[in-house]
Design a protein around this motif. Sequence first.
Motif, mmCIF file in Angstrom:
data_model
loop_
_atom_site.group_PDB
_atom_site.id
_atom_site.type_symbol
_atom_site.label_atom_id
_atom_site.label_comp_id
_atom_site.label_asym_id
_atom_site.label_seq_id
_atom_site.Cartn_x
_atom_site.Cartn_y
_atom_site.Cartn_z
ATOM 1 N N SER A 113 0.824 -1.218 0.000
ATOM 2 C CA SER A 113 0.000 0.000 0.000
ATOM 3 C C SER A 113 0.853 1.261 0.000
ATOM 4 O O SER A 113 0.341 2.347 -0.236
ATOM 5 C CB SER A 113 -0.927 0.009 1.222
ATOM 6 N N SER A 114 2.162 1.111 0.260
ATOM 7 C CA SER A 114 3.041 2.281 0.300
ATOM 8 C C SER A 114 4.432 1.905 -0.198
ATOM 9 O O SER A 114 5.383 1.813 0.595
ATOM 10 C CB SER A 114 3.123 2.831 1.735
ATOM 11 N N PRO A 115 4.570 1.694 -1.497
ATOM 12 C CA PRO A 115 5.873 1.286 -2.038
ATOM 13 C C PRO A 115 6.985 2.294 -1.746
ATOM 14 O O PRO A 115 8.121 1.914 -1.486
ATOM 15 C CB PRO A 115 5.616 1.189 -3.547
ATOM 16 N N ALA A 116 6.646 3.589 -1.769
ATOM 17 C CA ALA A 116 7.669 4.622 -1.586
ATOM 18 C C ALA A 116 8.184 4.659 -0.152
ATOM 19 O O ALA A 116 9.360 4.965 0.095
ATOM 20 C CB ALA A 116 7.110 5.984 -1.977
ATOM 21 N N ASN A 117 7.307 4.360 0.804
ATOM 22 C CA ASN A 117 7.690 4.452 2.220
ATOM 23 C C ASN A 117 7.677 3.081 2.889
ATOM 24 O O ASN A 117 7.521 2.963 4.108
ATOM 25 C CB ASN A 117 6.733 5.397 2.956
ATOM 26 N N ASN A 118 7.862 2.058 2.092
ATOM 27 C CA ASN A 118 7.768 0.672 2.543
ATOM 28 C C ASN A 118 8.682 0.397 3.738
ATOM 29 O O ASN A 118 8.249 -0.015 4.811
ATOM 30 C CB ASN A 118 8.116 -0.237 1.360
ATOM 31 N N THR A 119 9.971 0.669 3.566
ATOM 32 C CA THR A 119 10.943 0.344 4.606
ATOM 33 C C THR A 119 10.769 1.228 5.827
ATOM 34 O O THR A 119 10.910 0.759 6.964
ATOM 35 C CB THR A 119 12.375 0.492 4.058
ATOM 36 N N GLY A 120 10.457 2.495 5.637
ATOM 37 C CA GLY A 120 10.269 3.401 6.761
ATOM 38 C C GLY A 120 9.139 2.959 7.671
ATOM 39 O O GLY A 120 9.263 3.006 8.901
ATOM 40 N N ILE A 121 8.033 2.520 7.084
ATOM 41 C CA ILE A 121 6.901 2.040 7.884
ATOM 42 C C ILE A 121 7.285 0.782 8.650
ATOM 43 O O ILE A 121 6.999 0.642 9.849
ATOM 44 C CB ILE A 121 5.684 1.766 6.979
ATOM 45 N N ALA A 122 7.950 -0.141 7.965
ATOM 46 C CA ALA A 122 8.367 -1.396 8.613
ATOM 47 C C ALA A 122 9.302 -1.111 9.783
ATOM 48 O O ALA A 122 9.172 -1.709 10.859
ATOM 49 C CB ALA A 122 9.040 -2.303 7.592
#
Length: 433
Positions: A113-122
Motif C-alpha cells: 500500500s506504500s511502495p515509496a515508504n515501505n521500509t520506513g513504515i516497517a
Amino acid sequence: MPGFPRLSLVEGSFEELALELATYLDQQKGEESDVLSTITPKIADPEQEGRPAETDKDAVLESLVGASDVLNSAPEKELQAAYNLLIHLISQSEDPDNYIRSICLNLRKPITSSPANNTGIALSILGTIFNTLDPDDSTRYNVLTLIIELVKKTGNFETLEPQLETLDKWIADWELEPKDQRRLFTAVSDTAAAASNPDASYRYLLKALLTLQSEPSSPEARDLSLRALKAALQHDKHFDFQDLTSLDSIQALRKSDEVWYDLLELYSSDTYTDLQDFKESNDDFFTANSLSEETLDRKMRLLTLASSAAHASQTRTLPYAQIAKALQIPSEDVEMWVIDCIRSGLVEGKLSQQKQEFLIHRSTYRSFGENQWREVASRLENWKSSLVNVLAVIRQQKEEFEREKGHDGHGSGGGFRRGMGGMQRGGAGIEVD
C-alpha cells in the motif's frame, strides 16, 4: 530502542480490542474472511450463553496473527495503527515470542500500500515491537537483526548508529552465545559498509572477530580474519595494526595464509621499499585479491614517513632529500606528502623551505618493542638528570636568598634599635625642656 517511536496508548480490554481488530482484518480480507467469527466463541462474555468464563488469549492471538499479513496491503494511514493494536494485544500474552516472529516475517515482505515508504513504515513498527519487549527479552535480538537488515536496504546507517551505543549492554542482557553475537556484529558491519562508513564497518567486524579467539584456527576464524585484515589495509585512515596482530586468529594466518601475514607485517613495521620488494615477489597478489595498489602505496608512504620521523628522535629533523629517497618521490612532492602525513595524525611538525628540512615536534611509532622501550628509558634518564640539575640550581638560589635575607634582617634591626635610641634621646631632650 531510542529513536524509534514507542507504542501509543491503547485503551480498552483485551476482548474489546481483539474484536475490533478482527472486524478490521475481515474488512481487509474480504467477504470470505472469518476472523471475527473464529475468535468470538473464544472470548469471555458473561452476558452470552456458551461463552467461556475466561478468554483463551493464545487461541485469539493465533487467529489474529495468522490473518495479519493482510495489513501489508492496508491503507498507509491505518496500517501502523492496526499493527500497534496487534502488538499491544500480543504484549498481553505469557509467551509473545512466536507471535512476534510471525509479525517480523510479515514486515520482511513488501508493504504494497506504500511502495515509496515501505521500509520506513516497517522500521517504525519494528521499533515499536522492540520497545514493547522487556529489555532482557532475547526476542529483541531477532527484532534487531531485522531492523539492521532493513536499514541496510535503505543505506540510512546514520539513523541506526547512535542507537547501537548500548549494543554491548543488550548483548549482555540477552545472554547471547558467541555465534549470535558474531552474527549481529557482522550484520552491523555489513550495513555500515553498504552505507560507505568504513570506520564503523571495521569496528564491528573486529568485534565479530573477537568472538572467535577461542578457536583461532577454525575456517570461520580464518575467513573473518582475512576479511578484517583486508578491510584494515584498504581503510585509508587505519594505520595502527596492533589491534590485529594481538589476535590469535590473525597469528594463525602465519601458517594458513603466509603471504597475507607477510603483508600485515610489512604494514606493521616495514617501509615503502620493502613493499615494492613484496610486489615483485607476489606480482599478481593485489589484483587477485582485489586490493587497491594506489591505496596501499599511499598508506605505506605515509607510514614510512612516520617511521623516519620517529627514528630521527635525536636530531628532530628530516632533510627533504632523505624523505624523497625513502618515499621514492620527486623532491618537489616532499612537502605535499609531509602535509598529508600531518593531516593523518601520524606526525606533527613544521616545514622549513629555507633549510629544506622537516622539523619534527611529534612522531608516531608503528610498533613498540624493546628498542622503543630503551629509547623511553634513555629519555627518562635524561629528564631525570635535567631535573636534578634544575633542583640543584633552585636549592643554591634558595640558600643565597636565605643568606641575603638574614643579612638584611640584621642591618635593619640595628637601625630600628638606633632609631628607638634616638627617640629615647629625643624624648629625654623634651623632658629636659
